[in-house]
Write an enzyme that holds these catalytic residues in place. Structure first.
Site, short mmCIF file in Angstrom:
data_model
loop_
_atom_site.label_atom_id
_atom_site.label_comp_id
_atom_site.label_asym_id
_atom_site.label_seq_id
_atom_site.Cartn_x
_atom_site.Cartn_y
_atom_site.Cartn_z
N GLU A 87 0.80 -1.24 0.00
CA GLU A 87 0.00 0.00 0.00
C GLU A 87 0.83 1.29 0.00
O GLU A 87 0.63 2.15 0.85
CB GLU A 87 -0.96 -0.03 1.20
CG GLU A 87 -1.89 -1.23 1.15
CD GLU A 87 -2.71 -1.42 2.43
OE1 GLU A 87 -2.66 -0.58 3.32
OE2 GLU A 87 -3.43 -2.44 2.51
N GLU A 114 -6.24 -10.55 -1.21
CA GLU A 114 -7.06 -10.30 -0.01
C GLU A 114 -8.54 -10.24 -0.40
O GLU A 114 -9.28 -9.32 -0.01
CB GLU A 114 -6.62 -8.99 0.66
CG GLU A 114 -5.13 -8.98 1.01
CD GLU A 114 -4.67 -7.75 1.79
OE1 GLU A 114 -5.52 -7.00 2.30
OE2 GLU A 114 -3.45 -7.56 1.89
O1 9MR Z 1 -7.44 -8.07 8.46
C1 9MR Z 1 -6.48 -7.32 9.14
C2 9MR Z 1 -7.01 -6.82 10.48
O2 9MR Z 1 -7.26 -7.93 11.34
C3 9MR Z 1 -6.02 -5.87 11.13
O3 9MR Z 1 -6.59 -5.31 12.29
C4 9MR Z 1 -5.65 -4.77 10.15
C5 9MR Z 1 -4.57 -3.89 10.70
O4 9MR Z 1 -3.36 -4.57 10.85
O5 9MR Z 1 -5.16 -5.32 8.94
C6 9MR Z 1 -6.09 -6.13 8.28
O6 9MR Z 1 -5.52 -6.60 7.08
C7 9MR Z 1 -5.15 -5.61 6.12
C8 9MR Z 1 -3.95 -6.13 5.37
O7 9MR Z 1 -2.92 -6.43 6.27
C9 9MR Z 1 -3.48 -5.12 4.34
N1 9MR Z 1 -4.55 -4.74 3.45
C10 9MR Z 1 -5.77 -4.30 4.08
C11 9MR Z 1 -6.25 -5.38 5.06
C12 9MR Z 1 -7.57 -4.99 5.67
O8 9MR Z 1 -7.41 -3.85 6.45
#
Ligand code: 9MR
Length: 367
Positions: free
Chosen positions: A153, A258
């Site tokens: 990102e 994802e």
């Molecule tokens: O699904 C993840 C959630 O449990 C966490 O709280 C969050 C912050 O670390 O990250 C979520 O996963 C993210 C991923 O790592 C990167 N792309 C966006 C995803 C959804 O926020």
């Protein structure tokens, strides 16, 4: 041949009905089919949880425990326990595992950007810290992890660089440095760039340019992750396909890293997955507490099928499709961007049962 397939073949030769083919049996012939898992998933005492993982998927990724903040809490201390257990789970169950993620503006190691007095560190210090973080984490799992999301990102939706501390302190060279450090630590592991809203033309262009630039500099980059946090009315499917083609034309594989589908109303009509966005809870934003309406269920089915049709059509360009979370109950979309909602974003329900649409997805790939 795995146990299911052997049993299926034996049953067939005896004139008995074969065990049903699962996503990993059928879609697995086209690309890896994966799920994000948490340590709560792999530690669960409920046998349905492990069953849901190993029956349906051949690939996993750790949803949270390899992120900088979790795995590297202090400059001279790592917390390997959870990541080690997820890697072992993959090994024990003969699954591919990918690493998520080395460099991300969100949840970075807390100490990364400041010195003891709390002042920003110099460019040299940040490069050195980034080097050690990447080197230590990649080396720990050398030979075990198929590939790493090296940078996550790093672009805004308009294609400009996200002004992260890495960008602000090091400048755009941090991309090249991160990919070089990861490659040096494990020359055999694949390296990826990963982002959301990849169907947006400006972001598509920016990421394609990044891929071309990295390649021109002689850096390894194997694939780009289109996160695919989708909604019922975004992304535009034609734009989404254009991104697959554009990335592929740059000489990398495409991965849906994802995948999920947000079924709930969106107060500001934004898409993407910027974790810092939050809104106050209001009942009107949580309409399906007791289940999807028939109309919403139809939308869910049509939308998932439309995406998987695209994945089949572009299978030669795609190396992996990973769902972001195991079941609806596990999905981050119950808490984002409004906490406390009931979402229905994945292919496995809260009882760890496959949703009916999975049969149609499998049928599509059997044709
Ligand atoms: O699904 C993840 C959630 O449990 C966490 O709280 C969050 C912050 O670390 O990250 C979520 O996963 C993210 C991923 O790592 C990167 N792309 C966006 C995803 C959804 O926020």
């Amino acid at each position: 041949m795995n146990k299911r397939m052997i049993l299926g073949t034996i049953f067939l030769s005896m004139g008995m009905v074969a065990t049903a083919q699962t996503m990993k049996d059928v879609l697995g012939k086209y690309f890896l089919i994966g799920t994000a898992v948490s340590t709560a998933n792999i530690d669960s005492k409920d046998p349905r949880v492990k069953q849901a993982i190993v029956d349906n998927f051949n690939a996993i990724v750790a949803e949270n425990c390899m992120k900088g903040e979790a795995i590297h809490p202090e400059e001279n201390r790592y917390y390997w326990d959870e990541a080690d257990r997820i890697v072992k789970f993959a090994e024990d169950n003969h699954m591919t595992i990918t690493g998520h993620c080395l460099i991300w503006h969100s949840q970075p190691p807390k100490w990364m950007f400041t010195d003891k007095e709390g002042s920003p560190v110099s460019r040299e210090v940040l490069i050195d810290r980034m080097y050690h973080h990447i080197t230590d984490v990649v080396t720990r799992y050398k030979g075990k992890i198929k590939g790493w999301d090296v940078i996550n990102e790093a672009f805004e939706d308009d294609g400009s660089y996200r002004k992260t501390p890495y960008y602000n302190i090091i400048g755009p060279e941090y991309f090249e440095l991160a990919f070089r450090f990861a490659h040096a630590a494990d020359p055999d592991t694949e390296l990826y760039y990963n982002d959301y809203s990849m169907a947006k033309p400006a972001k598509r262009e920016a990421v394609c340019k990044l891929v071309r630039d990295l390649k021109a500099k002689g850096c390894r980059i194997d694939a780009v992750g289109m996160q695919s946090h989708n909604g019922t009315d975004y992304p535009d499917l034609a734009d989404y396909e254009k991104t697959i083609d554009a990335l592929s034309a740059c000489g990398v594989k495409v991965m849906m890293t994802e995948l999920d589908l947000n079924m709930l109303p969106n107060p500001k009509r934004f898409g993407g997955a910027e974790v810092s966005q939050h809104f106050q809870y209001d009942k009107s934003f949580n309409p399906y507490v007791k289940g999807l309406t028939r109309q919403a269920q139809k939308m869910f089915n049509e939308r998932y099928l439309a995406f998987f049709k695209i994945y089949k059509k572009h299978a030669h360009q795609i190396s992996r499709v990973t769902l972001w979370g195991l079941s609806d109950g596990d999905s981050w979309l119950n808490g984002w961007p409004i906490p406390g909602r009931t979402n229905y974003s994945l292919l496995i329900d809260r009882q760890y049962k496959l949703k009916p649409i999975v049969k149609d997805i499998i049928k599509l790939f059997e044709q």
